[in-house]
Design an enzyme around this catalytic site. Structure first.
Site, PDB file in Angstrom:
ATOM      1  N   CYS B 126       0.820  -1.213   0.000  1.00  0.00           N
ATOM      2  CA  CYS B 126       0.000   0.000   0.000  1.00  0.00           C
ATOM      3  C   CYS B 126       0.850   1.258   0.000  1.00  0.00           C
ATOM      4  O   CYS B 126       0.668   2.150  -0.809  1.00  0.00           O
ATOM      5  CB  CYS B 126      -0.915  -0.005   1.219  1.00  0.00           C
ATOM      6  SG  CYS B 126      -1.722   1.575   1.524  1.00  0.00           S
ATOM      7  N   CYS B 131      -1.286   1.802  -3.234  1.00  0.00           N
ATOM      8  CA  CYS B 131      -2.195   2.938  -3.036  1.00  0.00           C
ATOM      9  C   CYS B 131      -1.509   4.286  -3.038  1.00  0.00           C
ATOM     10  O   CYS B 131      -1.920   5.200  -3.747  1.00  0.00           O
ATOM     11  CB  CYS B 131      -2.931   2.802  -1.705  1.00  0.00           C
ATOM     12  SG  CYS B 131      -3.448   1.138  -1.317  1.00  0.00           S
ATOM     13  N   LYS B 134       0.730   5.240  -6.250  1.00  0.00           N
ATOM     14  CA  LYS B 134      -0.236   5.276  -7.345  1.00  0.00           C
ATOM     15  C   LYS B 134      -1.067   6.557  -7.284  1.00  0.00           C
ATOM     16  O   LYS B 134      -1.223   7.271  -8.268  1.00  0.00           O
ATOM     17  CB  LYS B 134      -1.119   4.019  -7.240  1.00  0.00           C
ATOM     18  CG  LYS B 134      -2.327   3.966  -8.104  1.00  0.00           C
ATOM     19  CD  LYS B 134      -3.608   4.421  -7.427  1.00  0.00           C
ATOM     20  CE  LYS B 134      -4.066   3.695  -6.215  1.00  0.00           C
ATOM     21  NZ  LYS B 134      -4.827   2.501  -6.370  1.00  0.00           N
ATOM     22  N   TYR B 261      -8.318  -3.159 -12.272  1.00  0.00           N
ATOM     23  CA  TYR B 261      -8.200  -1.781 -11.802  1.00  0.00           C
ATOM     24  C   TYR B 261      -6.783  -1.244 -11.940  1.00  0.00           C
ATOM     25  O   TYR B 261      -6.582  -0.060 -12.237  1.00  0.00           O
ATOM     26  CB  TYR B 261      -8.743  -1.646 -10.379  1.00  0.00           C
ATOM     27  CG  TYR B 261      -7.818  -2.098  -9.278  1.00  0.00           C
ATOM     28  CD1 TYR B 261      -7.006  -1.187  -8.623  1.00  0.00           C
ATOM     29  CD2 TYR B 261      -7.757  -3.433  -8.893  1.00  0.00           C
ATOM     30  CE1 TYR B 261      -6.152  -1.591  -7.606  1.00  0.00           C
ATOM     31  CE2 TYR B 261      -6.919  -3.850  -7.880  1.00  0.00           C
ATOM     32  CZ  TYR B 261      -6.118  -2.926  -7.236  1.00  0.00           C
ATOM     33  OH  TYR B 261      -5.274  -3.327  -6.250  1.00  0.00           O
ATOM     34  N   GLU B 265      -5.866   2.182 -13.875  1.00  0.00           N
ATOM     35  CA  GLU B 265      -5.238   3.288 -13.156  1.00  0.00           C
ATOM     36  C   GLU B 265      -3.960   3.742 -13.864  1.00  0.00           C
ATOM     37  O   GLU B 265      -3.732   4.942 -14.035  1.00  0.00           O
ATOM     38  CB  GLU B 265      -4.957   2.878 -11.703  1.00  0.00           C
ATOM     39  CG  GLU B 265      -6.258   2.736 -10.903  1.00  0.00           C
ATOM     40  CD  GLU B 265      -6.076   2.280  -9.465  1.00  0.00           C
ATOM     41  OE1 GLU B 265      -7.021   2.422  -8.685  1.00  0.00           O
ATOM     42  OE2 GLU B 265      -4.986   1.767  -9.122  1.00  0.00           O
ATOM     43  N   GLY B 346      -2.817  -9.364 -12.892  1.00  0.00           N
ATOM     44  CA  GLY B 346      -3.152 -10.010 -11.631  1.00  0.00           C
ATOM     45  C   GLY B 346      -1.982 -10.065 -10.672  1.00  0.00           C
ATOM     46  O   GLY B 346      -0.834  -9.762 -11.027  1.00  0.00           O
ATOM     47  N   HIS B 520     -26.277  21.697  -2.355  1.00  0.00           N
ATOM     48  CA  HIS B 520     -26.344  22.260  -3.701  1.00  0.00           C
ATOM     49  C   HIS B 520     -25.302  23.339  -3.896  1.00  0.00           C
ATOM     50  O   HIS B 520     -25.129  24.162  -3.010  1.00  0.00           O
ATOM     51  CB  HIS B 520     -27.741  22.835  -3.915  1.00  0.00           C
ATOM     52  CG  HIS B 520     -27.958  23.292  -5.319  1.00  0.00           C
ATOM     53  ND1 HIS B 520     -27.958  22.420  -6.379  1.00  0.00           N
ATOM     54  CD2 HIS B 520     -28.159  24.524  -5.837  1.00  0.00           C
ATOM     55  CE1 HIS B 520     -28.169  23.112  -7.483  1.00  0.00           C
ATOM     56  NE2 HIS B 520     -28.284  24.385  -7.190  1.00  0.00           N
ATOM     57  N   GLU B 525     -25.314  15.324  -4.581  1.00  0.00           N
ATOM     58  CA  GLU B 525     -26.732  15.502  -4.261  1.00  0.00           C
ATOM     59  C   GLU B 525     -27.624  14.674  -5.190  1.00  0.00           C
ATOM     60  O   GLU B 525     -28.757  14.352  -4.847  1.00  0.00           O
ATOM     61  CB  GLU B 525     -27.141  16.974  -4.317  1.00  0.00           C
ATOM     62  CG  GLU B 525     -27.102  17.582  -5.704  1.00  0.00           C
ATOM     63  CD  GLU B 525     -27.502  19.065  -5.725  1.00  0.00           C
ATOM     64  OE1 GLU B 525     -28.498  19.431  -5.090  1.00  0.00           O
ATOM     65  OE2 GLU B 525     -26.795  19.856  -6.393  1.00  0.00           O
TER      66      GLU B 525
END
Lengths: 496, 557
Positions: B126, B131, B134, B261, B265, B346, B520, B525
């Site tokens: 990570c 993470c 990246k 993913y 990325e 993978g 808003h 929303e």
């Protein structure tokens, strides 16, 4: 928006008892609340008319426009300018991420303003189409209440038309106010600020509310020198004190000069700009002085006194929980009632009105846990109670969890600006009473938290949610250590 | 790191880190678990720790975690817990275990940005190879899109901004060095003994680290996973995500093989940094396992930003040309002229050479360690958390597993990680956030469901003129009104979805969403203002309804 309304028509209600009125509903003011109420009422089968002044970006007694404050002079154009201004900071931040950017980056205010005007003009058109698609009759002109069931519309050419209606809904919103100081006519309000010909190089903003801090951020982000002058110790009265301090620090960090406990005494026009004097004896020169000193309900020209509709001392229309005035056939929603002056609240009030009056389901707007945002740079967003409110209202001890951190993006950009998040929790029930955040993306992050809060989520439920890594938002579900506990019955500290 | 306990500590780059920080018992006057100090605490002799491994070897003061039922003979161990692998799960479990009063050691390979049999680093995937780096590259690459957007908002650059890869790499690596240092300090402050070297299990209570032997009452394996590149001719020329995060120079033209993913990325990163990007996927669509509409939407948006997708085109060989450039041969032909070919095909659990077979720790066919609901392996004293178990391979899940394990083992609170409604994100450009079931899963599980979607042009795009759109989707159980799944692709999706994940996890209903007032003007929303189902899927008659594509610029009046 458009997508939804076309589908949700459920024709019904054959209450054709006595249709000797021209309309079942006549709405004065086609802003967020008025359009929503009209459209939904029409969907319930009512015959609806709505009147609105002709379109102009700057409102006055003779111009306004379908879409109202939010679309033409508030949320939308403001957010467009905030987007525009945010690039200023982004460009600085990009350098340490490896981007070589020539020192000469130009910002073209005129271009942005033109695109803004194009966009709100487009939206004005969309809104008109929404109304006509819903079968609502749009009348251009100034509406006045003549009697409990009678409205008069003064058209552009001066001719007056009278209409009768079973129900009248007033949704005329509010207008910016100006303090009465010498030279006040030299200053502008937010309406004009959103339509300035030229970008101010030196701007003075008077006021500590959300409009003031948003415009201060906008002009600063575009490179102007900005002085923000406000009466209190901190801007954003009514928000959580700790978060107010964070906002103040961030505004300063971004280069805005703050003048707390200060007010303006006079404005004088000079060769070099407007000379602005404060009650502390300071003077600065400005190209633009913005008064962001509050907004007042727009009820003056509606002839309400004659019709017997009660107003409060600020000129706001008094209504009951169903948005009904003291005259049973006259109703009011949105900022003109000065309840909670937010677009989504006006929408909620408009929806409830339509349901109550034409949907056969009496429905009160629910003002609990209404989230809101201040689009300063970086923004603030909150839902539920502030720490001070929680202490005041709670019977139990209050737990406060805060997290102050350097967001990951800043580790490389080098920007010195902390993001702050805060949860206020009832120690006995574990219910989260309030959540707030100041930092990038705060309004987007708070929306989902608001769903949880609205449904009475507990701190344990937040904790049991797995984080999304790496995000800023995950901090809200990983706040394990208590910052402080406030014993029930303590007095909130200060009113800054 | 004295300041580490202060609540105003600057946020470490990784929020995970920050949360790690917060749990030193001294710093925590409140967190309830700490109110129940483990009994073992009183039995711990004052610790005079000399951290050099030679002293640790067969230390005299050994601590025995109790909670025993008296059945086990009192055997003495060097440590209550020996953790192999100092990534997210291992550090979390070790730190919590130490906080609960046990004696803990953790071993980890020396730091390197690229992992191997001999290198790794405290912080793990990570922090060092996942993470964090990246996301830093995503931040960097996203600016090119922001510059484009800014043109529409009146900003003009005399010279087009140019990106310098080496500046980014230098700043990124400085940040990683800082983080690995912080992690080490976290361990130190928690009184976890850090041993540098390669850990190998000798028997159910013994670990060998480069020839030194340590005994432990419990052994935790948290060695994570590593990128996997299939063997095809020329695969030695391919790089994996470790290398892609630390290249000496920016790719001019890159082929990315894979549709998961990681592939998306990196495609976004290099595309944002102005490399020519080709993505080769075996399937028809990217992101297998994600909601079908999200899969379509993200691929379309990425294509609009200039990425070329080659679908149903698996690679067969890589050929290196005389000029050094690479060609990718696929079932459909050969694409030439790549400066880099990256495989994002993978990841595999790092279970080779750990001694697992010898002690009888069972693994599945992919080499993942098999564990029960409490993360226990087939050997009762050996446990495993994180990617090495190949359950849900996400940092926050490893943290949850590590935290649960520490509680189970050392706090007498048997705790199972809860895998329901785990939100996750893909930091593609635009990014994806999701929580709960996909439409396909929901139909299978519940039969009758209502689907609400919104596909709109955000306010920012109406001004920038770029073709950016946002897609949102709510999947609601027709019978109970419960929100089963929420998916979004568009700017800020990961930030937006987190709060909604609380709501989905709490089992809230669509009516609860509707009762919440919007903020808003935001994109988020839209998720509380979806009034009409796009379609209703019923077990008997198939789906009905339409999707519409409208502009979202203002509140839905």
């Amino acid at each position: 928006m458009a997508r939804k309304m076309l589908i949700d028509g459920e024709l019904n209600q054959s209450n054709e008892q006595e249709s000797h009125y021209d309309f079942d509903l006549f709405v004065i003011g086609a802003g967020s609340g008025g359009v929503r109420a009209s459209r939904f009422s029409a969907n319930y089968g009512a015959k609806v008319a709505i009147c609105e002044l002709p379109f102009h970006p700057i409102s006055s007694e003779v111009v306004g426009g379908v879409g109202g404050t939010c679309v033409l002079r508030g949320c939308v154009p403001k957010k467009i300018l905030v987007y525009g201004a945010s690039f200023g900071g982004d460009i600085e931040d990009a350098r340490n991420y490896g981007w070589e950017i020539n020192e000469k980056v130009e910002f073209n205010w005129k271009k942005l303003l033109q695109k803004k005007t194009d966009e709100i003009t487009r939206l004005n058109g969309i809104y008109k189409r929404l109304l006509s698609n819903a079968g609502v009759k749009l009348l251009e002109g100034e509406g006045k209440v003549v009697g409990p069931n009678e409205v008069e519309v003064t058209q552009l050419d001066g001719t007056k038309l009278s209409y009768s209606a079973k129900h009248i809904l007033i949704s005329t919103g509010n207008r910016a106010q100006r303090p009465n100081i010498p030279g006040q006519e030299l200053a502008i309000t937010s309406d004009e600020a959103l339509s300035l010909e030229d970008m101010p190089k030196r701007a003075v903003v008077l006021g500590g509310g959300y409009i003031a801090v948003e415009f201060a951020s906008i002009w600063r982000g575009m490179g102007a020198t900005v002085d923000l002058v406000f009466r209190k110790e901190l801007p954003l009265r009514g928000f959580d004190d700790e978060m107010r301090a964070v906002v103040a620090r961030n505004l300063e960090g971004r280069g805005i000069n703050l003048h707390p406990r200060t007010t303006l005494t006079q404005l004088i026009k000079t060769e070099d700009g407007i000379k602005v004097s404060t009650d502390h004896g300071e003077e600065f020169l400005a190209d633009v002085v913005l008064f962001a000193t509050g907004r007042a309900p727009y009820t003056k020209r509606l002839n309400l006194e004659t019709a017997g509709v009660e107003l409060d001392s600020t000129g706001a229309i008094k209504v009951d929980e169903y948005s009904r005035t003291n005259i049973p056939s006259i109703w009011a929603v949105g900022d003109v009632t000065n309840r909670m002056n937010l677009t989504p609240v006006a929408l909620m009030e408009g929806t409830c009105f339509a349901k109550t009056v034409f949907g056969g389901q009496p429905c009160k707007p629910d003002y609990r846990d209404v989230p809101s945002a201040v689009f300063s740079i970086p923004p603030l967003s909150v839902v539920g109670l502030s720490e001070e409110q929680a202490i005041e209202q709670a019977k139990n001890d209050i737990l406060v969890f805060t997290s102050t951190f350097n967001p990951m993006k800043n580790t490389i950009s080098g920007r010195q600006e902390k993001t702050v998040m805060k949860l206020v929790v009832d120690a006995e029930t574990d219910k989260v009473l309030g959540a707030s955040m100041c930092g990038p993306d705060a309004p987007e992050i708070i929306q989902g938290i608001a769903v949880a809060l609205k449904c009475g989520a507990t701190k344990a439920q937040l904790d049991s949610t797995v984080g999304i890594h790496p995000s800023t938002a995950e901090e809200f579900v990983t706040m394990r250590s208590l910052t402080r506990r406030i014993t029930a019955g303590s007095k909130p500290k200060t009113n800054l | 790191m004295a300041a580490a306990t202060s609540l105003t500590t600057p946020k470490l780059s990784s929020p995970t880190l920050q949360s790690l920080y917060r749990n030193f018992p001294i710093a925590i006057p409140f967190y309830s678990s700490f109110l129940f100090l483990p009994k073992t605490l009183s039995s711990i002799p004052p610790r005079r720790l000399s951290l050099s491994p030679s002293h640790l070897h067969r230390r005299l003061f050994t601590v025995r975690s109790d909670s025993d039922n008296g059945a086990e003979p009192a055997r003495r161990y060097d440590f209550d817990l020996f953790t192999i692998g100092a990534g997210s799960g291992g550090v979390r479990a070790s730190r919590f275990a130490a906080n609960f009063g046990s004696s803990v050691a953790i071993c980890e390979l020396p730091f390197s940005t690229i992992s191997s049999e001999t290198t790794g680093g405290v912080g793990g995937t990570c922090v060092l190879r996942g993470c964090v780096p990246k996301k830093l590259l995503v931040y960097s690459s996203k600016y090119s899109h922001e510059f484009e957007e800014s043109n529409g908002f009146g900003w003009k650059y005399e010279i087009e901004p140019k990106h310098d890869w080496s500046t980014l790499m230098a700043n990124k690596n400085a940040e990683l060095q800082r983080l690995t240092g912080i992690y080490k300090n976290i361990l130190k402050n928690a009184n976890v003994t850090l041993i540098e070297g390669r850990g190998k299990i000798v028997d159910p209570h013994t670990v060998d680290v480069d020839g030194k032997i340590y005994s432990a009452r419990h052994i935790l394996i948290s060695v994570g996973g590593r990128p996997f590149i299939p063997e095809i001719p020329g695969s030695e020329y391919a790089i994996d995500s470790d290398a892609a995060l630390d290249l000496p120079s920016k790719p001019e033209k890159i082929a990315i093989v894979g549709g998961g993913y990681i592939a998306l990325e990196f495609a976004g990163i290099f595309n944002g940094l102005k490399s020519e990007v080709h993505v080769f996927i075996r399937q028809k669509k990217v992101l297998r396992g994600f909601d079908e509409e999200i899969r379509d939407f993200v691929a379309e948006q990425m294509s609009l930003r200039g990425i070329e997708f080659h679908t149903e085109e698996p690679p067969q060989a890589i050929i290196k040309a005389a000029d050094g450039s690479l060609s990718l041969k696929t079932n459909k032909g050969t694409v030439e002229g790549f400066s880099h070919i990256m495989f994002a095909t993978g990841r595999r659990p790092n279970t080779t050479n750990l001694g697992l077979e010898t002690v009888g720790v069972k693994m599945d066919k992919n080499g993942a360690i098999e564990v029960d609901e409490y993360s226990r392996t087939s050997v009762p004293s050996i446990w495993a958390v994180g990617d090495v178990t190949d359950r849900v391979n996400l940092t926050p899940v490893a943290l949850m597993e590590g935290g649960a394990l520490a509680k189970s083992l050392f706090l007498n609170e048997p705790t199972k990680p809860d895998y329901r409604a785990i939100p996750s994100a893909v930091f593609s450009q635009p990014p994806i956030g999701q929580v709960g079931l996909t439409e396909e899963q929901a139909i299978k599980a519940y039969g009758d469901i209502d689907i609400f979607t919104a596909d709109f042009r955000p306010l920012k795009a109406t001004l920038s003129g770029l073709p950016d759109r946002v897609f949102m989707k709510l999947i609601v159980c027709a019978k109970t009104d419960k929100v089963l799944g929420l998916h979004m692709c568009g700017e800020d999706a990961p930030e937006i979805v987190q709060g909604f994940a609380v709501a989905v996890k709490a089992g809230l209903k669509k009516a609860d969403f509707d009762a919440t007032v919007g903020i808003h003007p935001t994109a988020a929303e839209e998720l509380v203002t979806m009034r009409t189902p796009t379609r209703k899927v019923r077990a008997d008659l198939r789906s009905e309804g339409t999707t519409d594509h409208e502009v979202k610029a203002t509140a839905g009046v």
